[in-house]
Structures are given as C-alpha cells and as structure tokens.
Design an enzyme around this catalytic site. Sequence first.
Site, PDB file in Angstrom:
ATOM      1  N   CYS A 193     -18.088  66.866 -80.727  1.00 32.34           N
ATOM      2  CA  CYS A 193     -16.866  66.849 -81.534  1.00 32.34           C
ATOM      3  C   CYS A 193     -16.161  65.504 -81.391  1.00 32.34           C
ATOM      4  CB  CYS A 193     -15.899  67.953 -81.094  1.00 32.34           C
ATOM      5  SG  CYS A 193     -16.521  69.633 -81.269  1.00 32.34           S
ATOM      6  N   ASP A 194     -15.440  65.154 -82.425  1.00 32.10           N
ATOM      7  CA  ASP A 194     -14.576  63.987 -82.338  1.00 32.10           C
ATOM      8  C   ASP A 194     -13.407  64.183 -83.283  1.00 32.10           C
ATOM      9  OD1 ASP A 194     -14.560  61.078 -81.147  1.00 32.10           O
ATOM     10  OD2 ASP A 194     -13.777  60.957 -83.192  1.00 32.10           O
ATOM     11  N   SER A 195     -12.221  63.794 -82.831  1.00 36.76           N
ATOM     12  CA  SER A 195     -11.007  63.988 -83.628  1.00 36.76           C
ATOM     13  C   SER A 195     -10.336  62.658 -83.932  1.00 36.76           C
ATOM     14  CB  SER A 195     -10.015  64.891 -82.882  1.00 36.76           C
ATOM     15  OG  SER A 195     -10.560  66.168 -82.646  1.00 36.76           O
TER      16      SER A 195
END
Length: 219
Positions: free
Chosen positions: A83-85
């Site tokens: 995941c990456d935000s």
Amino acid sequence: MTAPVRLLLASASPARAATLRSAGVEPLVLVSGVDEPAVVERYGVTDPQDVALVLAKAKAEDVAARWEDAEGAPDGGVLVVGCDSVLELDGEAFGKPADAAQALERWKGMRGRSGVLHTGHWLVDAREDDGPVTGATLGAVASTTVHFADVSDAELEAYVATGEPLAVAGAFTLDGLGGAFVRGVEGDPHTVVGIGLPLLRELLAEVGVRWTDLWAPRA
C-alpha cells in the site's frame, strides 16, 4: 491438508497492521526496500492516484520476490499486499513531509480546506502450486475526501512538535493525535488510515479468496 491462507503486509506502518488485526486478520509483515523517489521517476508518473498505485505495486512485488528466503516463511506461500498513500491538494501529490518546517507549512495550506487521500493497493498471489493459485498481480486505488478543521497556529505548532505528522502521508492521521483536526471524511475511513478493507476484500475475491478465509482463529 490445505495450508491456511496468510496475508503478508509489505509495510512498516503500525496503523495498517492494527487495522487488519482489528478486522480479524493477523498479517505477516515484511518491509519493502523500495526507493520511492526512484520508482516515481522511473515510471514518470505525476498524477496522485498513479503515484500511489505504482508505489504500492513496487512494494508488493519487492516483498514477494524476497519472501521465499525470509526467516519463518510459512508453508503454502502467501498473498502479498503493498500500500501507499498520498494526499492530493490542488492537483499535487503530498507524501510524508521532509521535516517539521515542511509539515507546518503544509498544514497551514490544508487547514479549513478539503483534500483527497489516495491509497494504492497492490496484491500479489505468491501462494505455492498445491492449491488454487492464480499467480495474479493486480491493484486499485481507493480515494477518500478529507475535510480539515481550521486549526490555529498554536495547535499546529504543538501537533508538529509531537513528530506524528512527519511519519505519515499528508502530515496527518485520522486514528491518532491528528484525529481532532479532521472535521469529517467522505468515503472509506480505513483508506485514510492506510489500507482500505472493502477494496482489499474485492482484490482478494479476484484471486478466489474470501475475506473470511483470512480471519485468525478465535480462542
């Protein structure tokens, strides 16, 4: 006997791991060694959603490649999720601030306004070949609108001094000290914490895994 399905989280984020645990999933964890600026430059992406997705993909695929040699790797293989935000404000993507001064500057531009938190998710089916393995690698982005409170300078200085904004994308949290500075969200709040459970459930379904298959046994 079929080995249990295990989820491997390619992230050092305690908030992501805690979110999964609260939802009944006990993840394995292996942190990726991805150079994020180098990945973004290699792909040549600037759109915030694209940035979040290519970084999530890079993290998941890096960890999937290293997992076989990791100490304590379970039989049966794993499903890897990366995941990456990034926070989108005025069309620009913001990750973690570089230092306290940058965090304070960003918050002064965010307060009283709304931004969109994009979280890229990438799933790699790295299970072994003795079951219904797909070998799939797939991803998607979940986006949530965040409405920020009109926070005073004194509150911002106190918040930045805690160090929390330096460790998270967009320089804020929903589930920590920054929660009081968020007036509301439109969309999945889990996305803001860093991993969207409804979207992850949909990705798992695409590789033939039910969300409930990941639930840890209850005592």
